[in-house]
Scaffold this motif. Structure first.
Motif, mmCIF file in Angstrom:
data_model
loop_
_atom_site.group_PDB
_atom_site.id
_atom_site.type_symbol
_atom_site.label_atom_id
_atom_site.label_comp_id
_atom_site.label_asym_id
_atom_site.label_seq_id
_atom_site.Cartn_x
_atom_site.Cartn_y
_atom_site.Cartn_z
ATOM 1 N N TRP A 4 0.850 -1.194 0.000
ATOM 2 C CA TRP A 4 0.000 0.000 0.000
ATOM 3 C C TRP A 4 0.886 1.244 0.000
ATOM 4 N N LEU A 36 0.424 5.636 0.241
ATOM 5 C CA LEU A 36 -0.495 6.742 0.471
ATOM 6 C C LEU A 36 0.029 7.996 -0.213
ATOM 7 N N ASP A 75 -10.028 10.254 3.782
ATOM 8 C CA ASP A 75 -10.808 9.038 3.627
ATOM 9 C C ASP A 75 -10.297 8.004 4.623
ATOM 10 N N ARG A 76 -10.695 6.782 4.426
ATOM 11 C CA ARG A 76 -10.352 5.741 5.386
ATOM 12 C C ARG A 76 -8.982 5.126 5.161
ATOM 13 N N LYS A 77 -8.288 5.517 4.106
ATOM 14 C CA LYS A 77 -7.037 4.851 3.765
ATOM 15 C C LYS A 77 -5.980 4.975 4.871
ATOM 16 N N GLU A 127 -6.967 2.948 7.978
ATOM 17 C CA GLU A 127 -6.782 1.515 7.763
ATOM 18 C C GLU A 127 -5.297 1.149 7.729
ATOM 19 N N TYR A 128 -4.495 2.004 7.121
ATOM 20 C CA TYR A 128 -3.047 1.765 7.032
ATOM 21 C C TYR A 128 -2.432 1.709 8.434
#
Length: 238
Positions: free
Chosen positions: A146, A148, A204-206, A209-210
Motif C-alpha cells: 500500500w 499513500l 478518507d479511510r485509507k 486503515e493503514y
C-alpha cells in the motif's frame, strides 16, 4: 564486588551527568584541554569516588581519574571529525570499560560459559533479534503493498516509524514476560491518542486503515514472539 562496582558507577554518573552543567560542556568543546572546566570536571569525579569509597582504594582514584581525563581529551580532539552521537557512545563505553576492568582487577571472577550459552539466554537473544530486525523487515514487506499519496518523507523524522515500531514491540515483549497484559492495552491506547491528529485529518479511510493494519500487525507479531519465548523457555526448563 557488587558494592564496589556500584560505587564506581554512581561516581561516574555523578561526575558525567549530575554535576556537569551544559556551560562546562560548551566551554570544553570551545577550548579543549585548555578549559578549566575539564579539570574541575575531573576533580568532581575524584571527590565523588573518594566519598563513595570512603577514602579507600587510593589507586582507583588515580586509575579512574587519569583514564577519565585521557578519554575526555581524546573525545574533545575528535569532536569535529566524528559524529557526536557515536562519539558520546564510544566515550561512555570507554569509561565503563575502565570501570569494569578496575572491578575485575580487584575482584577477579570466572565466567561460566555454560550459563552464557544457556538455552534460556539464547532464546532471549533470538526473541530480541526477531522483535528488532526480523519483524521490521516483515513489516516493511507487508506494508509496501500500500502507498499513500499524502505520505511525504520530509514531513517526519528519518526512519522514525521503524524505531517507534521496535520500541513498542520491545515494550509489549517486556509486558508479556512480566505478565502485565493490561499494560499492552494502555500502550495501544497511548499510541492511538498520539496518532489521533493523523486520523482526524485523513480525507478518507485509507490512512486509518493503514495505521490500524501496521499497529495490529506489529502488536500481533510481538505477542506471538513473546508467547513463543515463554512456552519454549518453560518446555526446555523442564
Amino acid at each position: 564486588m557488587i558494592v564496589f562496582a556500584l560505587q564506581l558507577l554512581i561516581a561516574h554518573v555523578i561526575g558525567d551527568f549530575v554535576c556537569q552543567p551544559n556551560a562546562w560542556v560548551l566551554d570544553k568543546i570551545a577550548k579543549g584541554h585548555k578549559s578549566r572546566y575539564l579539570y574541575i570536571h575531573l576533580a568532581v569525579h575524584i571527590v565523588a569516588l573518594a566519598v563513595l569509597l570512603q577514602m579507600d582504594y587510593w589507586p582507583v582514584l588515580l586509575i579512574i581519574g587519569g583514564s577519565h581525563g585521557l578519554i575526555d581529551v581524546a573525545k574533545l580532539r575528535l569532536m569535529n571529525h566524528v559524529n557526536h552521537r557515536w562519539l558520546f557512545v564510544w566515550d561512555q563505553l570507554a569509561h565503563l570499560t575502565v570501570i569494569a576492568a578496575t572491578v575485575l582487577a580487584y575482584y577477579p571472577v570466572q565466567i561460566n560459559w555454560t550459563e552464557v550459552y544457556s538455552t534460556h539466554l539464547l532464546l532471549l537473544v533470538l526473541a530480541l533479534l526477531m522483535l528488532t530486525s526480523v519483524v521490521s523487515v516483515v513489516m516493511k514487506q507487508v506494508m509496501s503493498r500500500w502507498s499513500l499519496d499524502e505520505d511525504d518523507a520530509t514531513d517526519s523524522l528519518a526512519e522514525a516509524g521503524k524505531y517507534i515500531g521496535i520500541l513498542e514491540r520491545l515494550f509489549v515483549f517486556g509486558f508479556i514476560i512480566l505478565d502485565q497484559w493490561q499494560a499492552i492495552g494502555l500502550l495501544i491506547a497511548a499510541k492511538s491518542v498520539f496518532r489521533f491528529s493523523d486520523l482526524s485529518r485523513a480525507k478518507d479511510r485509507k490512512l486509518t486503515e493503514y495505521i490500524l493494519i501496521g499497529t495490529l500487525l506489529s502488536f500481533g507479531l510481538s505477542i506471538v514472539i513473546g508467547l513463543a519465548y515463554q512456552y519454549a523457555g518453560a518446555y526446555w526448563m523442564k
